[in-house]
Design a protein around this motif. Structure first.
Motif, PDB file in Angstrom:
ATOM      1  N   LEU A  19       0.821  -1.206   0.000  1.00 35.79           N
ATOM      2  CA  LEU A  19       0.000   0.000   0.000  1.00 35.79           C
ATOM      3  C   LEU A  19       0.856   1.257   0.000  1.00 35.79           C
ATOM      4  O   LEU A  19       0.497   2.272  -0.602  1.00 35.79           O
ATOM      5  N   MET A  20       1.989   1.206   0.666  1.00 34.45           N
ATOM      6  CA  MET A  20       2.863   2.376   0.729  1.00 34.45           C
ATOM      7  C   MET A  20       3.351   2.767  -0.663  1.00 34.45           C
ATOM      8  O   MET A  20       3.397   3.952  -1.015  1.00 34.45           O
ATOM      9  N   PHE A  21       3.698   1.765  -1.467  1.00 30.53           N
ATOM     10  CA  PHE A  21       4.322   2.066  -2.748  1.00 30.53           C
ATOM     11  C   PHE A  21       3.327   2.184  -3.896  1.00 30.53           C
ATOM     12  O   PHE A  21       3.689   2.658  -4.972  1.00 30.53           O
ATOM     13  N   ASN A  22       2.066   1.742  -3.693  1.00 29.67           N
ATOM     14  CA  ASN A  22       1.082   1.944  -4.765  1.00 29.67           C
ATOM     15  C   ASN A  22       0.193   3.154  -4.507  1.00 29.67           C
ATOM     16  O   ASN A  22      -0.763   3.413  -5.233  1.00 29.67           O
ATOM     17  N   GLY A  23       0.522   3.916  -3.438  1.00 28.83           N
ATOM     18  CA  GLY A  23      -0.195   5.143  -3.159  1.00 28.83           C
ATOM     19  C   GLY A  23      -1.495   4.985  -2.415  1.00 28.83           C
ATOM     20  O   GLY A  23      -2.229   5.963  -2.233  1.00 28.83           O
TER      21      GLY A  23
END
Length: 264
Positions: A178-182
């Motif tokens: 979730l952190m890297f897909n926004g």
């Protein structure tokens, strides 16, 4: 003088050893860690570090007098696999920790080979850049049972009166997908709001922490809870003490709400 305990969000990979945008993304976290020693009643005789990045079947204690390094990350610049944090170990403290754990009826073990992982050294480099405080690292217990880790904290509480600073190193939000897909902004805000409400008052805090999965967005914030369990140890070691937020930002790595907490 009694030391407080801390749950620290430790940031990503070997960030204290990097420059540029990635280092700058950790500027608020770095400033909070640099300021932490001045808030203590006295310089610690030693640090007991519980990192999210070490799990064993029993609570396992690093016993080396001169721990090495464990580069438990990937995809970073070559020089970050050669960095060193040369803090000494403390075999006497390690044996004291084993004794306290066993006296509480919990399983304990020793490891003479383990080096500092990035959950340990990334918090320590800004705090004590001269590496002049002995450090003993302690593992989580597989199964990641919150009650077991609260009990571990209670067992370790006497160390606070022996000049030992107990640090739990994890992250208040740890869902890399979730952190890297926004998509991490909303769940990180929701779970952080629960932490801010659940941690200050000592009455009922242990019960709230044991039931953490009922918190808003809990399993979005921690699909696997190893980065939350160091909080249980820090809170358990300061069970009767008030908690307060010691670091907070709403835009970590472009959109995540992140916090650290102090007890006592």
């Amino acid at each position: 003088m009694r030391q407080p305990t801390f749950f620290l969000s430790h940031g990503g990979g070997p960030w204290p050893f990097m420059d540029g945008d990635y280092r700058q993304a950790h500027a608020k976290l770095e400033a909070s860690l640099q300021a932490l020693p001045a808030t203590l009643p006295e310089k610690p005789k030693a640090i007991l570090m519980i990192s999210a990045h070490w799990e064993e079947t029993a609570f396992t204690v690093m016993t080396s007098p001169a721990p090495g390094m464990l580069y438990d990350y990937g995809g970073f610049p070559p020089h970050t696999y050669e960095v060193v944090y040369p803090a000494p170990g403390d075999p006497a403290l390690a044996e004291r920790v084993v004794a306290l754990i066993e006296a509480a009826g919990l399983p304990a073990a020793r490891d003479a080979q383990r080096g500092f992982d990035h959950g340990a050294f990334c918090t320590l480099v800004p705090m004590y850049p001269d590496a002049d405080v002995p450090v003993v690292q302690l593992s989580l217990k597989r199964g990641l049972n919150p009650a077991n880790h609260l009990a571990l904290g209670r067992a370790l509480a006497p160390l606070r009166d022996e000049g030992v600073l107990i640090l739990g190193s994890g992250f208040s939000f740890h869902n890399l997908r979730l952190m890297f897909n926004g998509a991490g902004t909303a769940p990180s805000v929701a779970f952080d709001a629960w932490l801010q409400a659940a941690l200050p008052a000592p009455d009922g805090r242990a019960e709230r922490l044991q039931a953490w999965e009922q918190a808003p967005a809990a399993r979005q914030a921690h699909a696997r809870e190893e980065h939350l369990l160091p909080l249980m140890v820090a809170a358990g070691a300061a069970e009767g003490d008030a908690g307060q937020c010691s670091y907070h930002e709403a835009d970590y790595l472009g959109g995540i709400t992140a916090s650290s907490f102090r007890f006592g």
